[in-house]
Design an enzyme around this catalytic site. Sequence first.
Site, PDB file in Angstrom:
ATOM      1  N   LYS A   1       0.723  -1.393  -0.017  1.00 26.97           N
ATOM      2  CA  LYS A   1      -0.139   0.014  -0.046  1.00 26.97           C
ATOM      3  C   LYS A   1       0.979   1.133   0.068  1.00 26.97           C
ATOM      4  O   LYS A   1       0.683   2.297  -0.759  1.00 26.97           O
ATOM      5  CB  LYS A   1      -0.872  -0.109   1.115  1.00 26.97           C
ATOM      6  CG  LYS A   1      -1.956  -1.316   1.423  1.00 26.97           C
ATOM      7  CD  LYS A   1      -2.706  -1.445   2.534  1.00 26.97           C
ATOM      8  CE  LYS A   1      -1.780  -1.551   3.796  1.00 26.97           C
ATOM      9  NZ  LYS A   1      -1.166  -3.087   3.912  1.00 26.97           N
TER      10      LYS A   1
ATOM     11  N   GLY B   1       3.376  -0.817   8.587  1.00 27.69           N
ATOM     12  CA  GLY B   1       4.889  -0.532   8.395  1.00 27.69           C
ATOM     13  C   GLY B   1       4.490  -0.414   6.791  1.00 27.69           C
ATOM     14  O   GLY B   1       4.350  -1.671   6.121  1.00 27.69           O
TER      15      GLY B   1
ATOM     16  N   GLN C   1      -3.205  -2.370   7.262  1.00 25.74           N
ATOM     17  CA  GLN C   1      -3.526  -3.598   7.354  1.00 25.74           C
ATOM     18  C   GLN C   1      -4.307  -4.197   5.923  1.00 25.74           C
ATOM     19  O   GLN C   1      -3.993  -3.534   4.941  1.00 25.74           O
ATOM     20  CB  GLN C   1      -4.620  -4.081   8.732  1.00 25.74           C
ATOM     21  CG  GLN C   1      -3.763  -3.664   9.893  1.00 25.74           C
ATOM     22  CD  GLN C   1      -3.614  -2.427  10.367  1.00 25.74           C
ATOM     23  OE1 GLN C   1      -4.378  -1.700  10.459  1.00 25.74           O
ATOM     24  NE2 GLN C   1      -2.444  -1.943  10.309  1.00 25.74           N
TER      25      GLN C   1
HETATM   26  P1  GDP Z   1       2.171  -2.162   3.011  1.00 24.79           P
HETATM   27  O1  GDP Z   1       2.162  -2.473   4.535  1.00 24.79           O
HETATM   28  O2  GDP Z   1       1.284  -2.549   2.099  1.00 24.79           O
HETATM   29  O3  GDP Z   1       2.643  -0.757   2.611  1.00 24.79           O
HETATM   30  O4  GDP Z   1       3.510  -3.186   2.470  1.00 24.79           O
HETATM   31  P2  GDP Z   1       5.126  -3.314   3.227  1.00 24.79           P
HETATM   32  O5  GDP Z   1       5.546  -1.951   3.086  1.00 24.79           O
HETATM   33  O6  GDP Z   1       4.794  -3.724   4.625  1.00 24.79           O
HETATM   34  O7  GDP Z   1       5.428  -4.631   2.342  1.00 24.79           O
HETATM   35  C1  GDP Z   1       5.542  -4.532   1.179  1.00 24.79           C
HETATM   36  C2  GDP Z   1       7.147  -5.050   0.851  1.00 24.79           C
HETATM   37  O8  GDP Z   1       7.126  -5.134  -0.404  1.00 24.79           O
HETATM   38  C3  GDP Z   1       8.010  -3.743   1.152  1.00 24.79           C
HETATM   39  O9  GDP Z   1       9.224  -4.382   1.691  1.00 24.79           O
HETATM   40  C4  GDP Z   1       8.255  -3.180  -0.145  1.00 24.79           C
HETATM   41  O10 GDP Z   1       9.295  -2.388  -0.560  1.00 24.79           O
HETATM   42  C5  GDP Z   1       8.149  -4.398  -1.225  1.00 24.79           C
HETATM   43  N1  GDP Z   1       7.460  -4.132  -2.535  1.00 24.79           N
HETATM   44  C6  GDP Z   1       6.436  -3.683  -2.980  1.00 24.79           C
HETATM   45  N2  GDP Z   1       6.256  -3.495  -4.114  1.00 24.79           N
HETATM   46  C7  GDP Z   1       6.877  -4.723  -4.437  1.00 24.79           C
HETATM   47  C8  GDP Z   1       7.185  -5.264  -5.953  1.00 24.79           C
HETATM   48  O11 GDP Z   1       6.509  -5.231  -6.836  1.00 24.79           O
HETATM   49  N3  GDP Z   1       8.183  -6.145  -5.768  1.00 24.79           N
HETATM   50  C9  GDP Z   1       8.920  -6.521  -4.876  1.00 24.79           C
HETATM   51  N4  GDP Z   1      10.037  -7.286  -5.060  1.00 24.79           N
HETATM   52  N5  GDP Z   1       8.884  -5.967  -3.698  1.00 24.79           N
HETATM   53  C10 GDP Z   1       7.852  -5.043  -3.754  1.00 24.79           C
HETATM   54  P1  IMO Z   2       0.375  -3.128   7.152  1.00 23.81           P
HETATM   55  O1  IMO Z   2      -0.495  -1.541   7.276  1.00 23.81           O
HETATM   56  C1  IMO Z   2       0.510  -6.981   8.296  1.00 23.81           C
HETATM   57  C2  IMO Z   2      -1.329  -8.434  12.197  1.00 23.81           C
HETATM   58  C3  IMO Z   2      -0.271  -8.836  13.092  1.00 23.81           C
HETATM   59  C4  IMO Z   2      -1.159  -9.754  13.962  1.00 23.81           C
HETATM   60  C5  IMO Z   2      -2.664  -8.991  13.767  1.00 23.81           C
HETATM   61  C6  IMO Z   2      -3.034  -8.139  15.101  1.00 23.81           C
HETATM   62  O2  IMO Z   2       1.648  -2.984   7.244  1.00 23.81           O
HETATM   63  O3  IMO Z   2      -0.267  -3.876   6.094  1.00 23.81           O
HETATM   64  P2  IMO Z   2      -2.355  -5.978  16.085  1.00 23.81           P
HETATM   65  O4  IMO Z   2      -0.971  -5.357  16.443  1.00 23.81           O
HETATM   66  O5  IMO Z   2      -3.120  -5.091  15.211  1.00 23.81           O
HETATM   67  O6  IMO Z   2      -3.024  -6.170  17.282  1.00 23.81           O
HETATM   68  O7  IMO Z   2      -2.070  -6.927  15.370  1.00 23.81           O
HETATM   69  O8  IMO Z   2      -2.581  -8.244  12.703  1.00 23.81           O
HETATM   70  N1  IMO Z   2      -1.038  -7.077  11.751  1.00 23.81           N
HETATM   71  C7  IMO Z   2      -0.483  -6.824  10.390  1.00 23.81           C
HETATM   72  N2  IMO Z   2       0.008  -7.742   9.455  1.00 23.81           N
HETATM   73  N3  IMO Z   2       0.408  -5.807   8.129  1.00 23.81           N
HETATM   74  C8  IMO Z   2       0.074  -5.084   8.829  1.00 23.81           C
HETATM   75  O9  IMO Z   2      -0.102  -3.694   8.612  1.00 23.81           O
HETATM   76  C9  IMO Z   2      -0.265  -5.432  10.131  1.00 23.81           C
HETATM   77  N4  IMO Z   2      -0.941  -4.698  11.235  1.00 23.81           N
HETATM   78  C10 IMO Z   2      -1.354  -5.812  12.095  1.00 23.81           C
HETATM   79  O10 IMO Z   2       0.892  -9.415  12.704  1.00 23.81           O
HETATM   80  O11 IMO Z   2      -1.435 -10.882  13.367  1.00 23.81           O
HETATM   81 MG    MG Z   3       3.321  -3.367   5.866  1.00 27.92          MG
END
Ligand code: GDP
Ligand code: IMO
Ligand code: MG
Length: 429
Positions: free
Chosen positions: A16, A40, A230
């Site tokens: 996202k 995150g 999430q």
């Molecule tokens: P979010 O929580 O939905 O914002 O996603 P996160 O940042 O937690 O996790 C997505 C991960 O995938 C991060 O480490 C990004 O840098 C990485 N990422 C996003 N898009 C791509 C993609 O198209 N390919 C690869 N290999 N990594 C990606």
């Molecule tokens: P983003 O925005 C992935 C998961 C936790 C746990 C459950 C409940 O980065 O996609 P909490 O801390 O909310 O009580 O945890 O939800 N969880 C996530 N998993 N991405 C997240 O956020 C998450 N936020 C919470 O691992 O299983």
């Molecule tokens: Mg994340």
Amino acid sequence: MKVDVILGLQWGDEGKGKIVDVFTPRYDIIARFQGGPNAGHTIIFDGKKYVLHTIPSGIFHQKTQNVIGNGVIIDPFILFKEIDKLREAGMKPEENLLVSKRAHLILPTHRLLDAALESEKGNSKIGSTLKGIGPTYTDKYGRNGLRVGNITETDFRNRYELLRKEHLDTIDYHGFDYRQHLLDGLTFEAYEEKWFDSIERMKSLRIIDSEVFLNTSLDQGKSVLAEGAQGTMLDVDFGSYPYVTSSNTITAGVCSGLGLSPHRIGKIFGIFKAYCTRVGSGPFPTELNDSDGEKMRIGGNEFGSTTGRPRRCGWLDLPALKYSIMLNGVDSLIMMKADVLNPFTAIKICTDYSLDGEVLNNFPFDLCDEKLGLVYKEMKGWDGPLDGCSTVTDLPAALAEYVMFIENQVGLPVDIISIGPDRVQTLQR
Ligand code: GDP
Ligand code: IMO
Ligand code: MG
């Protein structure tokens, strides 16, 4: 104007943050509507990586205002850690950041409560990020919470002390030794001191009635993008309960989390990975506990952005994706991390769930049901890099077929395909 929405269709971490950052130049305002520092969101550009937990992912574009909405819960200590990191990188996040008065505060004791309640659960742990999410939303709905708008009031400290005492009594009742529990490497007392320093710093932020600001901005013709945290399968009502987070992660959460009427909702973008991941406990039907799962974890760098925990990996789950699309009213799909499937000669997709040999027409009430069967379709992998692809027409035929199969199954177009973590590795159709 209407508010567009970007949210996750799986178990979070769909990418996202990356897509919100890519979309930001098209919008005047980016607004987070729920969740807290359990999120995150990773953004990578110019060879640098940033991870945001509370701050909306539009912060890297100085012209865009970033709103932390009333539905978000804020730990001031974590918020300022984020702000300071951005400042170290030469940015001035306070200049385009706005915070809702109505957003609830995560107290240090909410974090201790989270740890106490999780440790008591034993094998049925949720796998919480331990950021205090569950206890803070519990206090919000129990009408005990403290909000950002309270920090300048004279009785703030008293109200804090009362809530703190209640929390510590509960923690003692559960027999949890909180003095041994570190919060971001700090003892409770040290964390609490820094938390209050952050409360003081918060007073210099732009604290607003965000619902008025957003409605007025839309009336003035400004464009707004709501950023989810999430994912739909972690939604408190429709996710894999009780292994969920404590907020509504779906489109409906935009209305309550920003104070916007359903009439205001515009285009809804749903993000999913070309496969599935989940971090923490709970059911995950297509999970792979084998070398294929490991290949996804290593290739996709599937380690939590907030906790560093290895993410569980598995094949794409169409029944869950269709359910998410229905709940959110998705208009347009964005498929992430196609490149992670590069090394596979064959790719599986779960097309249906079954029970006692019968294909299920409805998404099951309980995903934990051990009798749940899975129907897979196997497709040819593209088995090679996507490095040279700069438009969708460059994509290998097997990947184009994979996308077309998904589109046909869910009845929506995949308008963006992401082939790497960097901003520029984003192919729009
Ligand atoms: P979010 O929580 O939905 O914002 O996603 P996160 O940042 O937690 O996790 C997505 C991960 O995938 C991060 O480490 C990004 O840098 C990485 N990422 C996003 N898009 C791509 C993609 O198209 N390919 C690869 N290999 N990594 C990606
Ligand atoms: P983003 O925005 C992935 C998961 C936790 C746990 C459950 C409940 O980065 O996609 P909490 O801390 O909310 O009580 O945890 O939800 N969880 C996530 N998993 N991405 C997240 O956020 C998450 N936020 C919470 O691992 O299983
Ligand atoms: Mg994340």
